[in-house]
Design a protein around this motif. Structure first.
Motif, PDB file in Angstrom:
ATOM      1  N   ARG A  58       8.996  -8.928   8.367  1.00  0.00           N
ATOM      2  CA  ARG A  58       9.953  -8.917   9.476  1.00  0.00           C
ATOM      3  C   ARG A  58       9.234  -8.772  10.815  1.00  0.00           C
ATOM      4  O   ARG A  58       9.535  -9.494  11.770  1.00  0.00           O
ATOM      5  CB  ARG A  58      10.957  -7.778   9.286  1.00  0.00           C
ATOM      6  CG  ARG A  58      11.953  -7.635  10.412  1.00  0.00           C
ATOM      7  CD  ARG A  58      12.922  -6.496  10.117  1.00  0.00           C
ATOM      8  NE  ARG A  58      12.273  -5.290   9.682  1.00  0.00           N
ATOM      9  CZ  ARG A  58      11.877  -4.312  10.493  1.00  0.00           C
ATOM     10  NH1 ARG A  58      12.059  -4.395  11.783  1.00  0.00           N
ATOM     11  NH2 ARG A  58      11.314  -3.227  10.005  1.00  0.00           N
ATOM     12  N   HIS A  59       8.267  -7.860  10.893  1.00  0.00           N
ATOM     13  CA  HIS A  59       7.495  -7.688  12.124  1.00  0.00           C
ATOM     14  C   HIS A  59       6.777  -8.989  12.506  1.00  0.00           C
ATOM     15  O   HIS A  59       6.737  -9.368  13.671  1.00  0.00           O
ATOM     16  CB  HIS A  59       6.455  -6.568  11.960  1.00  0.00           C
ATOM     17  CG  HIS A  59       7.048  -5.201  11.865  1.00  0.00           C
ATOM     18  ND1 HIS A  59       7.388  -4.646  10.661  1.00  0.00           N
ATOM     19  CD2 HIS A  59       7.361  -4.288  12.810  1.00  0.00           C
ATOM     20  CE1 HIS A  59       7.869  -3.435  10.876  1.00  0.00           C
ATOM     21  NE2 HIS A  59       7.876  -3.194  12.174  1.00  0.00           N
ATOM     22  N   LEU A  60       6.226  -9.644  11.501  1.00  0.00           N
ATOM     23  CA  LEU A  60       5.509 -10.895  11.757  1.00  0.00           C
ATOM     24  C   LEU A  60       6.460 -11.976  12.257  1.00  0.00           C
ATOM     25  O   LEU A  60       6.157 -12.689  13.216  1.00  0.00           O
ATOM     26  CB  LEU A  60       4.800 -11.363  10.485  1.00  0.00           C
ATOM     27  CG  LEU A  60       3.840 -10.374   9.820  1.00  0.00           C
ATOM     28  CD1 LEU A  60       3.243 -10.986   8.566  1.00  0.00           C
ATOM     29  CD2 LEU A  60       2.757  -9.936  10.778  1.00  0.00           C
ATOM     30  N   ARG A  61       7.616 -12.107  11.609  1.00  0.00           N
ATOM     31  CA  ARG A  61       8.594 -13.125  12.027  1.00  0.00           C
ATOM     32  C   ARG A  61       9.063 -12.889  13.453  1.00  0.00           C
ATOM     33  O   ARG A  61       9.219 -13.830  14.228  1.00  0.00           O
ATOM     34  CB  ARG A  61       9.796 -13.115  11.089  1.00  0.00           C
ATOM     35  CG  ARG A  61       9.537 -13.786   9.787  1.00  0.00           C
ATOM     36  CD  ARG A  61      10.847 -14.000   9.033  1.00  0.00           C
ATOM     37  NE  ARG A  61      10.570 -14.618   7.772  1.00  0.00           N
ATOM     38  CZ  ARG A  61      10.605 -13.991   6.603  1.00  0.00           C
ATOM     39  NH1 ARG A  61      10.941 -12.732   6.554  1.00  0.00           N
ATOM     40  NH2 ARG A  61      10.329 -14.632   5.506  1.00  0.00           N
ATOM     41  N   ALA A  96       0.676 -15.921   6.818  1.00  0.00           N
ATOM     42  CA  ALA A  96       1.256 -14.915   5.929  1.00  0.00           C
ATOM     43  C   ALA A  96       2.744 -15.174   5.695  1.00  0.00           C
ATOM     44  O   ALA A  96       3.228 -15.082   4.565  1.00  0.00           O
ATOM     45  CB  ALA A  96       1.054 -13.525   6.515  1.00  0.00           C
ATOM     46  N   VAL A  97       3.467 -15.528   6.751  1.00  0.00           N
ATOM     47  CA  VAL A  97       4.900 -15.805   6.611  1.00  0.00           C
ATOM     48  C   VAL A  97       5.115 -17.063   5.771  1.00  0.00           C
ATOM     49  O   VAL A  97       5.997 -17.105   4.917  1.00  0.00           O
ATOM     50  CB  VAL A  97       5.572 -15.931   7.996  1.00  0.00           C
ATOM     51  CG1 VAL A  97       6.968 -16.484   7.876  1.00  0.00           C
ATOM     52  CG2 VAL A  97       5.591 -14.587   8.692  1.00  0.00           C
ATOM     53  N   ALA A  98       4.286 -18.072   5.997  1.00  0.00           N
ATOM     54  CA  ALA A  98       4.411 -19.308   5.206  1.00  0.00           C
ATOM     55  C   ALA A  98       4.153 -19.039   3.730  1.00  0.00           C
ATOM     56  O   ALA A  98       4.847 -19.577   2.864  1.00  0.00           O
ATOM     57  CB  ALA A  98       3.448 -20.362   5.730  1.00  0.00           C
ATOM     58  N   SER A  99       3.168 -18.207   3.427  1.00  0.00           N
ATOM     59  CA  SER A  99       2.879 -17.924   2.020  1.00  0.00           C
ATOM     60  C   SER A  99       3.951 -17.028   1.401  1.00  0.00           C
ATOM     61  O   SER A  99       4.216 -17.121   0.210  1.00  0.00           O
ATOM     62  CB  SER A  99       1.500 -17.294   1.865  1.00  0.00           C
ATOM     63  OG  SER A  99       1.488 -15.998   2.428  1.00  0.00           O
ATOM     64  N   SER A 100       4.585 -16.177   2.198  1.00  0.00           N
ATOM     65  CA  SER A 100       5.642 -15.328   1.643  1.00  0.00           C
ATOM     66  C   SER A 100       6.911 -16.127   1.385  1.00  0.00           C
ATOM     67  O   SER A 100       7.720 -15.757   0.544  1.00  0.00           O
ATOM     68  CB  SER A 100       5.958 -14.161   2.578  1.00  0.00           C
ATOM     69  OG  SER A 100       6.652 -14.615   3.717  1.00  0.00           O
TER      70      SER A 100
END
Length: 137
Positions: free
Chosen positions: A9-12, A76-80
């Motif tokens: 969430r922080h990354l997004r 990281a978001v793409a891999s999650s």
């Protein structure tokens, strides 16, 4: 050293602020309150130990350290978001991810209880009269 509180969430939120150029616009895009975006990004900056953005009256600009962080955050978001596991190959189990980051595996369906509620006879016709179609459970 304290454990990091960073999550996806922080990354997004940080990515949305960088892409939109400001906290208000990112909040509108993500459909989240602006103070929540600001606090989340501030918490991320505190945990990381460096500022991601330089704030000004007209918007935000990404710092050099923030640019490096955002590149890694996008990966990281793409891999999650990538589906994994045995159900990933089936078309019904494809994950649908909205811009706000919520994931769901299938389109939402009305619950059986809600479906039955919508199939009730009108109040005036609750007795089993012949003019109403029968209700099947």
């Amino acid at each position: 050293m304290k454990p990091s509180r960073l999550d996806v969430r922080h990354l997004r939120y940080a990515i949305a602020v960088a892409d939109s150029g400001g906290f208000r616009r990112a909040a509108e895009i993500l459909n989240v309150a602006q103070p929540a975006i600001s606090k989340s990004v501030k918490d991320a900056e505190t945990d990381l130990g460096f500022p991601i953005f330089e704030r000004s009256g007209t918007g935000v600009t990404v710092t050099d350290a923030g640019r490096t962080f955002l590149e890694d955050a996008r990966l990281a978001v793409a891999s999650s978001n990538a589906p994994s596991g045995p159900r990933a190959a089936t078309p019904k189990a494809r994950a649908v991810t909205s811009l706000s980051g919520t994931r769901r595996l299938r389109p939402r369906r009305r619950s059986r209880k809600g479906l039955m509620r919508s199939m009730r006879r009108p109040r005036a016709c609750r007795s089993k009269c012949m003019s109403c179609p029968p209700i099947q459970c």
